[in-house]
Design an enzyme around this catalytic site. Structure first.
Site, short mmCIF file in Angstrom:
data_model
loop_
_atom_site.label_atom_id
_atom_site.label_comp_id
_atom_site.label_asym_id
_atom_site.label_seq_id
_atom_site.Cartn_x
_atom_site.Cartn_y
_atom_site.Cartn_z
N ARG A 189 0.63 -1.25 0.09
CA ARG A 189 -0.30 0.08 0.56
C ARG A 189 1.67 1.33 0.24
NH1 ARG A 189 -0.34 4.62 2.64
NH2 ARG A 189 -0.61 3.74 4.90
N ASP A 190 1.56 1.43 1.68
CA ASP A 190 2.19 2.76 1.67
C ASP A 190 3.63 2.87 0.30
OD1 ASP A 190 3.48 4.64 2.08
OD2 ASP A 190 3.28 4.40 4.42
N CYS A 236 4.17 8.89 1.17
CA CYS A 236 3.33 9.75 0.71
C CYS A 236 3.11 10.62 -1.04
CB CYS A 236 2.72 10.52 1.81
SG CYS A 236 0.88 11.53 1.81
N ASN A 256 9.75 3.85 3.36
CA ASN A 256 8.78 3.53 5.30
C ASN A 256 10.44 2.54 5.66
OD1 ASN A 256 7.00 3.03 3.55
ND2 ASN A 256 6.15 3.61 6.04
N1 COA Z 1 -13.02 5.35 -4.36
C1 COA Z 1 -13.09 5.38 -5.77
N2 COA Z 1 -13.15 6.52 -6.02
C2 COA Z 1 -13.83 7.88 -4.90
C3 COA Z 1 -13.53 7.54 -4.16
C4 COA Z 1 -13.07 6.19 -3.44
N3 COA Z 1 -12.77 5.68 -2.16
N4 COA Z 1 -13.55 8.41 -3.36
C5 COA Z 1 -14.02 9.53 -4.27
N5 COA Z 1 -14.16 8.84 -5.35
C6 COA Z 1 -13.92 9.48 -6.16
C7 COA Z 1 -15.86 10.27 -7.01
O1 COA Z 1 -15.93 9.60 -7.35
C8 COA Z 1 -15.16 11.55 -7.89
O2 COA Z 1 -15.13 10.62 -8.93
P1 COA Z 1 -15.47 11.32 -10.97
O3 COA Z 1 -15.17 12.46 -10.97
O4 COA Z 1 -15.22 10.07 -11.27
O5 COA Z 1 -17.08 11.47 -10.49
C9 COA Z 1 -13.45 11.76 -7.67
O6 COA Z 1 -13.04 10.52 -6.60
C10 COA Z 1 -13.64 13.52 -6.85
O7 COA Z 1 -14.66 12.72 -5.33
P2 COA Z 1 -15.12 13.88 -4.54
O8 COA Z 1 -15.48 13.15 -3.58
O9 COA Z 1 -14.86 14.65 -4.96
O10 COA Z 1 -13.08 13.35 -3.46
P3 COA Z 1 -12.09 14.60 -3.67
O11 COA Z 1 -11.26 15.02 -4.88
O12 COA Z 1 -12.18 15.43 -2.43
O13 COA Z 1 -11.19 13.27 -2.89
C11 COA Z 1 -10.03 11.74 -1.80
C12 COA Z 1 -11.31 12.26 -1.68
C13 COA Z 1 -9.39 11.89 -0.77
C14 COA Z 1 -10.87 9.92 -1.67
C15 COA Z 1 -8.93 11.23 -2.91
O14 COA Z 1 -8.79 12.60 -2.77
C16 COA Z 1 -8.19 9.58 -2.56
O15 COA Z 1 -8.72 8.77 -2.58
N6 COA Z 1 -7.24 10.57 -2.42
C17 COA Z 1 -6.26 9.98 -2.16
C18 COA Z 1 -5.07 9.58 -0.68
C19 COA Z 1 -4.11 9.26 -0.03
O16 COA Z 1 -4.21 7.75 -0.49
N7 COA Z 1 -2.91 9.47 0.27
C20 COA Z 1 -1.94 8.38 0.13
C21 COA Z 1 -1.77 8.47 1.80
S1 COA Z 1 -1.47 8.57 3.07
ZN ZN Z 2 3.27 6.21 5.59
#
Ligand code: COA
Ligand code: ZN
Length: 334
Positions: free
Chosen positions: A23-24, A248, A257
């Site tokens: 994952r990470d 990240c 990590n």
């Molecule tokens: N699984 C699948 N699709 C997802 C989702 C999920 N958990 N959460 C949001 N989406 C999709 C939405 O359906 C939308 O899709 P569309 O543009 O086709 O309609 C799009 O993502 C944006 O949705 P929104 O609700 O506006 O979310 P957002 O843009 O604010 O994103 C997060 C929120 C956090 C879910 C997203 O930014 C993300 O997954 N970030 C990754 C964070 C991460 O893993 N970081 C590293 C680990 S620490």
């Molecule tokens: Zn980490």
């Protein structure tokens, strides 16, 4: 000094290693590792004796394209009894997907730093908390265990120090929701041993019934020192990533990590019981460069274990004979 119970001599104390490389680690890679290779890697890791594997994340596939195959991976791995198969879940949508794919545990994530939370999750901390509280509710109804990972618990690359009361207060809110586990994450390798000792001790004192994990990145070379400081302060669970990959994508300067095989190698020498088969772990790690297309930070895959010895030089007998002859030359005649 009482050598049998010191930090340096584990006397068989159990330390749980939780793999986060899939994952990470993979979330930070530019290449998309084919789904069947991910499954094979998790299966290989399952056979090493690790306590937990964070298999993937149910994030938006646009945000983290490297893990867009989360459902298939989690559904198709071979599950071993005794291993917890966890998945990162950022929101309700992710939780629904993770339930479908039969995750044993949701690893919820939010940051102790407002700035990093906005950069990573596009929400304020309050908004994240409100959203995650709903996820906890859903998990409870589905009887799925929940862990909360607090990013930037030892410092934020944009804000600087995050105060201990702030970190503890956010953790407290999740403990009050009834989460099973809490992970304090050093997202960008800002933690140092003295700080780790204090925060670990505070968390152990305050929540003796909550499973505590420490999650370190080796960005500034303090990863293993921080693991040891954590053990000394009472922690017995650590996240680590195969080959030391990871980071990240939303934290400037983030790198890998602490490396699972390096932590296991060190802890085994110090007589801690990790339950991990180091040889299998190293074999799995040696597969990584072929999957991600570059070398990994792992020192152990390059140098081997401490007692993986090397052959003597080809002309060793000549060297020895010459050296011994020198002795006879200088021995005074009786
Ligand atoms: N699984 C699948 N699709 C997802 C989702 C999920 N958990 N959460 C949001 N989406 C999709 C939405 O359906 C939308 O899709 P569309 O543009 O086709 O309609 C799009 O993502 C944006 O949705 P929104 O609700 O506006 O979310 P957002 O843009 O604010 O994103 C997060 C929120 C956090 C879910 C997203 O930014 C993300 O997954 N970030 C990754 C964070 C991460 O893993 N970081 C590293 C680990 S620490
Ligand atoms: Zn980490």
């Amino acid at each position: 000094m009482n050598i049998t119970s010191s930090l340096w001599h584990g006397a068989g104390r159990r330390i749980h290693l939780q793999e986060v490389g899939t994952r990470d680690g993979l979330q930070a890679e530019c290449v998309f590792v084919p789904t069947e290779d991910k499954i094979a890697l998790v299966n290989a890791l399952s056979a090493t004796g690790l306590s937990k594997i964070e298999v993937t994340s149910f994030t938006s596939p646009t945000a983290i394209p490297a893990l867009r195959d989360a459902e298939v991976v989690l559904r198709e791995i071979e599950r071993r009894h005794g291993v917890v198969y966890s998945a990162l879940v950022p929101n309700l949508r992710g939780a629904e997907r993770a339930i479908e794919a039969r995750a044993d545990e949701f690893n919820l994530v939010m940051s102790a730093s407002e700035t990093h939370n906005l950069a990573n999750l596009r929400m304020t901390r309050e908004q994240s908390f409100a959203a995650l509280a709903q996820v906890v509710q859903l998990a409870r109804a589905q009887q799925v265990s929940v862990n909360i990972s607090l990013s930037c618990a030892f410092g934020c690359p944009m804000e600087g120090d995050v105060s201990e009361p702030t970190v503890l207060a956010w953790a407290q809110r999740f403990v009050d929701l009834g989460v099973h586990g809490l992970t304090l994450c050093d997202t960008t390798g800002m933690a140092y041993p003295g700080q780790v000792a204090l925060l670990t001790h505070a968390a152990r004192q305050r929540w003796p019934g909550t499973e505590l994990t420490l999650h370190f990145h080796n960005t500034r070379g303090m990863g293993l020192a921080n693991v040891l400081a954590g053990i000394d302060a009472g922690a017995d669970r650590f996240d680590a990533s195969l080959g030391g990959i990871g980071g990240c994508p939303y934290a400037p300067g983030a790198t890998g990590n602490v490396c699972t095989e390096e932590v296991v190698h060190a802890l085994q020498l110090m007589d801690y019981d990790t339950g991990v088969d180091l040889e299998r772990l190293i074999a799995a790690s040696r597969r990584l460069p072929g999957l991600i297309g570059h070398d990994t930070p792992s020192q152990i895959t390059k140098a081997g274990r401490r007692l993986d010895l090397h052959p003597v030089p080809a002309d060793f007998e000549t060297i020895r004979t010459r050296a011994l002859a020198r002795d006879t030359d200088t021995v005074p005649s009786p």
